[in-house]
Design a protein around this motif. Structure first.
Motif, mmCIF file in Angstrom:
data_model
loop_
_atom_site.group_PDB
_atom_site.id
_atom_site.type_symbol
_atom_site.label_atom_id
_atom_site.label_comp_id
_atom_site.label_asym_id
_atom_site.label_seq_id
_atom_site.Cartn_x
_atom_site.Cartn_y
_atom_site.Cartn_z
ATOM 1 N N THR A 28 91.941 8.371 68.335
ATOM 2 C CA THR A 28 92.060 6.777 67.631
ATOM 3 C C THR A 28 90.575 6.496 67.039
ATOM 4 O OG1 THR A 28 90.925 6.162 69.842
ATOM 5 C CG2 THR A 28 93.522 6.236 69.492
ATOM 6 N N SER A 29 89.525 6.897 67.276
ATOM 7 C CA SER A 29 88.166 7.038 66.379
ATOM 8 C C SER A 29 88.312 7.385 65.017
ATOM 9 C CB SER A 29 87.215 7.491 67.162
ATOM 10 O OG SER A 29 86.879 9.122 66.965
ATOM 11 N N LEU A 30 89.204 8.440 64.819
ATOM 12 C CA LEU A 30 89.556 8.999 63.308
ATOM 13 C C LEU A 30 90.307 7.870 62.594
ATOM 14 C CD1 LEU A 30 89.774 12.491 64.338
ATOM 15 C CD2 LEU A 30 87.898 11.544 63.243
ATOM 16 N N MET A 31 90.948 7.059 63.445
ATOM 17 C CA MET A 31 91.945 6.433 62.497
ATOM 18 C C MET A 31 91.621 5.189 61.733
ATOM 19 S SD MET A 31 94.960 6.589 65.571
ATOM 20 C CE MET A 31 96.059 5.413 64.874
ATOM 21 N N PHE A 32 90.424 4.753 62.002
ATOM 22 C CA PHE A 32 89.630 3.684 61.632
ATOM 23 C C PHE A 32 88.510 4.089 60.513
ATOM 24 C CE2 PHE A 32 90.787 2.513 66.019
ATOM 25 C CZ PHE A 32 91.588 0.916 65.438
ATOM 26 N N THR A 33 88.396 3.229 59.551
ATOM 27 C CA THR A 33 87.440 3.411 58.490
ATOM 28 C C THR A 33 85.976 3.197 58.833
ATOM 29 O OG1 THR A 33 87.447 1.015 57.617
ATOM 30 C CG2 THR A 33 89.310 2.742 56.571
ATOM 31 N N TYR A 37 84.013 -0.034 61.623
ATOM 32 C CA TYR A 37 82.929 0.057 62.348
ATOM 33 C C TYR A 37 81.807 -0.795 61.894
ATOM 34 C CZ TYR A 37 85.152 4.069 64.510
ATOM 35 O OH TYR A 37 85.900 4.938 65.256
ATOM 36 N N ARG A 38 81.523 -1.147 60.689
ATOM 37 C CA ARG A 38 80.490 -1.869 60.372
ATOM 38 C C ARG A 38 80.652 -3.409 60.568
ATOM 39 N NH1 ARG A 38 79.642 1.892 56.393
ATOM 40 N NH2 ARG A 38 81.073 1.137 54.819
ATOM 41 N N ALA A 39 81.922 -3.815 60.439
ATOM 42 C CA ALA A 39 82.530 -5.112 60.547
ATOM 43 C C ALA A 39 82.483 -5.465 61.822
ATOM 44 C CB ALA A 39 83.858 -5.277 59.933
ATOM 45 N N ALA A 40 82.872 -4.576 62.903
ATOM 46 C CA ALA A 40 82.765 -4.789 64.382
ATOM 47 C C ALA A 40 81.444 -4.860 64.754
ATOM 48 C CB ALA A 40 83.688 -3.808 65.003
ATOM 49 N N ASP A 41 80.248 -4.452 64.027
ATOM 50 C CA ASP A 41 79.015 -4.302 64.391
ATOM 51 C C ASP A 41 79.055 -3.367 65.462
ATOM 52 O OD1 ASP A 41 76.406 -4.984 64.099
ATOM 53 O OD2 ASP A 41 76.351 -6.536 65.609
ATOM 54 N N LYS A 42 79.362 -2.178 65.416
ATOM 55 C CA LYS A 42 79.530 -1.379 66.511
ATOM 56 C C LYS A 42 78.634 0.229 65.901
ATOM 57 C CE LYS A 42 81.908 -3.439 69.233
ATOM 58 N NZ LYS A 42 81.137 -3.922 70.657
ATOM 59 N N LEU A 43 78.482 1.035 66.611
ATOM 60 C CA LEU A 43 77.925 2.349 65.996
ATOM 61 C C LEU A 43 78.744 2.803 65.128
ATOM 62 C CD1 LEU A 43 75.409 4.119 67.237
ATOM 63 C CD2 LEU A 43 76.969 5.248 68.504
ATOM 64 N N THR A 44 78.049 3.559 64.078
ATOM 65 C CA THR A 44 78.872 4.158 62.899
ATOM 66 C C THR A 44 80.044 5.086 63.263
ATOM 67 O OG1 THR A 44 77.491 6.081 62.620
ATOM 68 C CG2 THR A 44 76.750 3.757 61.572
ATOM 69 N N LYS A 45 81.070 5.235 62.419
ATOM 70 C CA LYS A 45 82.136 6.191 62.625
ATOM 71 C C LYS A 45 81.590 7.737 62.814
ATOM 72 C CE LYS A 45 86.446 7.972 60.968
ATOM 73 N NZ LYS A 45 87.547 7.624 59.947
ATOM 74 N N PRO A 46 80.743 8.121 62.017
ATOM 75 C CA PRO A 46 80.495 9.471 62.201
ATOM 76 C C PRO A 46 79.653 9.623 63.720
ATOM 77 C CG PRO A 46 79.667 8.765 60.069
ATOM 78 C CD PRO A 46 80.150 7.736 60.774
ATOM 79 N N ALA A 47 78.780 8.570 63.949
ATOM 80 C CA ALA A 47 78.305 8.756 65.596
ATOM 81 C C ALA A 47 79.377 9.034 66.388
ATOM 82 C CB ALA A 47 77.468 7.564 65.859
ATOM 83 N N TRP A 48 80.309 8.035 66.406
ATOM 84 C CA TRP A 48 81.343 7.983 67.489
ATOM 85 C C TRP A 48 82.221 9.373 67.439
ATOM 86 C CZ3 TRP A 48 81.372 5.779 71.890
ATOM 87 C CH2 TRP A 48 80.814 4.582 71.946
ATOM 88 N N VAL A 49 82.501 9.727 66.336
ATOM 89 C CA VAL A 49 83.414 10.938 66.161
ATOM 90 C C VAL A 49 82.500 11.997 66.644
ATOM 91 C CG1 VAL A 49 84.453 12.492 64.574
ATOM 92 C CG2 VAL A 49 84.662 10.074 64.187
ATOM 93 N N ALA A 50 81.249 12.162 66.349
ATOM 94 C CA ALA A 50 80.319 13.214 66.752
ATOM 95 C C ALA A 50 80.190 13.122 68.378
ATOM 96 C CB ALA A 50 79.086 13.092 66.286
ATOM 97 N N ILE A 51 79.958 12.155 68.927
ATOM 98 C CA ILE A 51 79.957 11.901 70.393
ATOM 99 C C ILE A 51 81.166 12.222 71.344
ATOM 100 C CG2 ILE A 51 79.740 10.001 72.329
ATOM 101 C CD1 ILE A 51 77.876 8.681 70.484
ATOM 102 N N LEU A 52 82.396 11.917 70.538
ATOM 103 C CA LEU A 52 83.666 12.032 71.315
ATOM 104 C C LEU A 52 83.884 13.390 71.097
ATOM 105 C CD1 LEU A 52 85.182 8.742 70.164
ATOM 106 C CD2 LEU A 52 84.424 9.349 72.510
ATOM 107 N N GLY A 53 83.797 13.926 69.731
ATOM 108 C CA GLY A 53 84.128 15.578 69.657
ATOM 109 C C GLY A 53 83.332 16.163 70.465
ATOM 110 N N LEU A 54 81.998 15.922 70.691
ATOM 111 C CA LEU A 54 81.124 16.827 71.785
ATOM 112 C C LEU A 54 81.760 16.735 72.974
ATOM 113 C CD1 LEU A 54 77.564 16.004 70.171
ATOM 114 C CD2 LEU A 54 78.797 18.336 70.126
ATOM 115 N N GLY A 55 82.296 15.528 73.451
ATOM 116 C CA GLY A 55 83.016 15.237 74.635
ATOM 117 C C GLY A 55 84.093 16.177 74.780
ATOM 118 N N VAL A 56 84.720 16.377 73.914
ATOM 119 C CA VAL A 56 85.992 17.116 73.989
ATOM 120 C C VAL A 56 85.468 18.670 74.241
ATOM 121 C CG1 VAL A 56 87.995 17.985 72.918
ATOM 122 C CG2 VAL A 56 87.661 15.726 72.947
ATOM 123 N N ALA A 57 84.432 19.107 73.255
ATOM 124 C CA ALA A 57 84.234 20.341 73.449
ATOM 125 C C ALA A 57 83.556 20.646 74.705
ATOM 126 C CB ALA A 57 83.180 20.785 72.123
#
Length: 95
Positions: A28-33, A37-57
């Motif tokens: 689901t993190s990959l489905m958003f541009t 993430y910037r408009a929602a004032d959240k951590l950047t997309k690459p940061a969330w993808v990295a965190i969640l990807g490392l979690g899966v690994a």
């Protein structure tokens, strides 16, 4: 069936359930541009993808023990994403 088989089965089911949660969060993190993430004032997309990807690994590497500290930290990160970030991103998409 002895108690160790039951414990092993429960740990395997827990590990698979946590893996499913982390994979869902990653997909689901990959489905958003990045703009979402910037408009929602959240951590950047690459940061969330990295965190969640490392979690899966990490979950795949430590599949026998879902309760170790690394898996727990990444599980918390995935749950934070699902409880806080994803709803904010989805709210932007519906406007």
């Amino acid at each position: 069936m002895n108690v160790f088989q039951i414990e092993g089965t429960i740990m395997l089911v827990a590990a698979l359930a946590l893996l499913a949660v982390k994979i869902f969060a990653l997909v689901t993190s990959l489905m958003f541009t990045p703009e979402h993430y910037r408009a929602a004032d959240k951590l950047t997309k690459p940061a969330w993808v990295a965190i969640l990807g490392l979690g899966v690994a990490a979950n795949l590497l430590f599949v026998g023990n879902p309760m170790n500290l690394i898996n727990l930290a990444f599980t918390i990160a995935a749950l934070v994403y699902l409880a806080d970030v994803r709803p904010a991103l989805s709210g932007l998409r519906q406007r």
